[in-house]
Design an enzyme around this catalytic site. Structure first.
Site, short mmCIF file in Angstrom:
data_model
loop_
_atom_site.label_atom_id
_atom_site.label_comp_id
_atom_site.label_asym_id
_atom_site.label_seq_id
_atom_site.Cartn_x
_atom_site.Cartn_y
_atom_site.Cartn_z
N ASP A 251 -71.94 -68.33 160.11
CA ASP A 251 -72.23 -68.97 161.60
C ASP A 251 -72.66 -69.79 162.57
O ASP A 251 -73.54 -70.29 161.57
CB ASP A 251 -71.73 -67.87 162.58
CG ASP A 251 -71.23 -66.89 163.71
OD1 ASP A 251 -69.80 -68.11 163.78
OD2 ASP A 251 -71.35 -66.59 164.27
N GLU A 254 -72.82 -75.89 165.69
CA GLU A 254 -72.02 -76.62 166.78
C GLU A 254 -73.13 -76.51 167.17
O GLU A 254 -73.35 -76.71 168.41
CB GLU A 254 -70.92 -76.07 167.46
CG GLU A 254 -69.65 -75.23 166.88
CD GLU A 254 -70.50 -73.58 166.24
OE1 GLU A 254 -69.27 -72.87 166.25
OE2 GLU A 254 -71.48 -73.37 166.66
N ASP A 313 -63.18 -67.79 166.96
CA ASP A 313 -63.18 -65.72 167.97
C ASP A 313 -62.11 -65.87 168.54
O ASP A 313 -61.81 -66.87 169.60
CB ASP A 313 -64.44 -65.90 169.09
CG ASP A 313 -66.30 -65.84 168.05
OD1 ASP A 313 -65.76 -65.62 166.99
OD2 ASP A 313 -66.42 -66.61 168.75
#
Length: 519
Positions: A251, A254, A313
């Protein structure tokens, strides 16, 4: 937000945005293809804005003068082969990656893991993969929470005996702990990483910190361009592979917001705003080898050569269901073959029975099939209507919470169909790894001479033989479908139809419209 990007201003930038991403993306690929046989690729890690305009028969793309585009020609499929020859062919995962995946952030102890696997088996939806997010001490992110997982090796062995693989969540940060939170090992790790410059730095040599207000704000970021930092980072995680862990959910990625941030290999934040996600994934991909998998959200050029992806998401809404199909078609036209989404979203209010079944059917005919749900303390946790705060998107919890027992049998049917498709899916995955052909392909890839398909963004080819037409609107029980040139057999009834033609078909929740291309 759109399959056809004409007239839209875009920014080529990896950007973290929670739900309803719109024009933002975790995974930009500076590439486009036209309906007249031209592909354009801008080989840069730097962020840039661009827009496209259509006038008469001409398309104009405005990009900065300092970037030299590369052009390809041919059919869309030929163009994708050329693109992935440069950026990397999709890394073929092991066969088990194309089974059913189950996940929920609240599964934070050994008992609930075994309970959920047994429930899935009991209901006839045996998983191939279970993903654990809340498995660690939540500080180092590489040590099991010993209180909640007293025997992780025994748990993994038991999962393997049942034919279930385990994937663990990861995040590329050295976290700044909350006031009063203490973890001696974590503080030692932070001190070591600063002393040895294992983290991204500012120009003055101090550690770069993720800006306050962003996800994991004020945390340091490991520098995966530094070989010594990679050895140190993965040395702490090697025991997980030795224990039998089958991969990681990588995950984040960024986290570079400052153009002046400095990296070991000489690149700066200007390049690594986009390039960091790829450096992170490539490092993990090299670490785990070919028999395990990565499952990632962010990425950039070449990501398909390192990892599988999910579509970021989403909330549990009809609009977001439409978003994930658009994302899947765009991913396919960008060289990304192995891709999936959280069934009916993972955040906010639980989905309705109808939305859940429509999304479940779509996932059955997608490369990766997974349900997942947000943590109990997530952004939308307060909207849950029950006192137990159980927000799992498992079929049995949806059935219970919506008082819709039929969800169980309908989802079981789709899971059984997924098992029947297993050999076909793996065959198509192998083709994708050799040619770059997306497993979820817009119709323009196979019928580039048919102008009727240019604007079709709600049908796709799942592999080379199955045309899929999902229903994406609330309360709709039928839809019009375009079948291009060919002989088509209805996947469910066996009826033969000759294309090209438009037909209207009924399709109740729990079903999905599919045709097999015969000739």
């Amino acid at each position: 937000d759109s399959f056809n990007q004409i007239g839209l201003e875009r920014k080529n930038e990896v950007y973290e945005k929670f739900t309803n991403q719109g024009a933002s993306t975790y995974l930009p690929i500076p590439f486009c293809v036209t309906d007249r046989g031209i592909g354009l690729y801008v080989n840069t890690e730097e962020s840039f804005s661009f827009c496209s305009e259509l006038s008469e028969n001409n398309v104009t793309l405005n990009i900065p003068n300092n970037f030299a585009p590369e052009f390809f020609s041919g059919t869309p499929l030929e163009i994708l082969e050329q693109l992935t020859r440069i950026t990397g062919k999709p890394k073929l995962p092991p066969d088990w990656a194309f089974g059913v995946w189950i996940s929920a952030n609240r599964w934070n102890n050994q008992d609930v893991v075994e309970e959920q696997v047994q429930a899935a088996i009991h209901y006839g939806m045996k998983p191939s993969v279970i993903v654990l997010e809340a498995w660690s001490d939540e500080t180092t992110f590489y040590r099991f929470n010993e209180e909640h997982f007293p025997n992780p090796k025994g748990m993994i062995d038991k999962l393997h005996e049942q034919g279930v693989r385990l994937i663990l969540w990861q995040i590329p940060v050295l976290k700044t702990l909350e006031p009063g939170q203490v973890c001696i090992q974590h503080e030692e790790d932070r001190a070591c990483s600063i002393e040895n410059k294992f983290v991204v730095t500012n120009p003055d040599g101090s550690p770069y910190l993720i800006p306050k207000g962003r996800w994991f704000g004020r945390s340091m970021v490991p520098d995966f361009t530094n070989p010594a930092a990679r050895d140190w980072w993965f040395g702490k995680r090697q025991y997980l592979l030795d224990m039998g862990v089958d991969g990681f959910k990588t995950d984040g990625g960024e986290f570079i917001y400052d153009d002046n941030a400095c990296f070991f290999d000489g690149r700066t934040g200007l390049q690594m705003r986009n390039g960091y996600a790829m450096a992170y994934e490539k490092a993990y991909s090299d670490f785990i080898g070919n028999d395990r998998v990565l499952f990632s959200r962010a990425g950039y050029i070449g990501s398909q050569s390192a990892t599988l992806h999910w579509a970021g998401d989403q909330q549990s809404t009809w609009l977001e269901l439409r978003h994930v199909l658009t994302a899947g078609l765009n991913a396919g036209l960008s060289g990304l073959s192995y891709w999936g989404f959280d069934i009916a979203g993972f955040a906010g209010e639980l989905p309705s029975t109808e939305l859940y079944l429509r999304a479940f059917a779509l996932a059955c005919f997608s490369p990766i099939m997974q349900w997942h749900s947000e943590p109990l303390g997530g952004q939308f946790s307060g909207v849950l209507s029950s006192n137990d705060m159980v927000n799992d998107r498992s079929p049995w919890n949806i059935a219970k919470r919506t008082n819709s027992p039929e969800v169980i049998s309908l989802c079981r049917n789709l899971c059984e169909e997924r098992v029947k498709l297993f050999d076909y899916i793996n065959e198509q995955a192998r083709t994708a790894s050799k040619t770059g052909r997306p497993m979820m392909a817009a119709l323009i890839i196979d019928w580039p001479q048919d102008e009727s398909v240019f604007k079709i963004d709600d049908e796709y080819m799942f592999g080379s033989a199955l045309l899929v037409a999902p229903i994406l609107e609330q309360s709709e029980t039928s839809r019009e479908v375009y079948l291009p040139k060919g002989v088509w057999r209805d996947y469910w009834s066996g009826e033969i139809i000759n294309g090209p033609c438009h037909i209207s078909k009924n399709c109740v929740p729990g079903e999905i419209l599919v045709w097999r291309l015969e000739i």
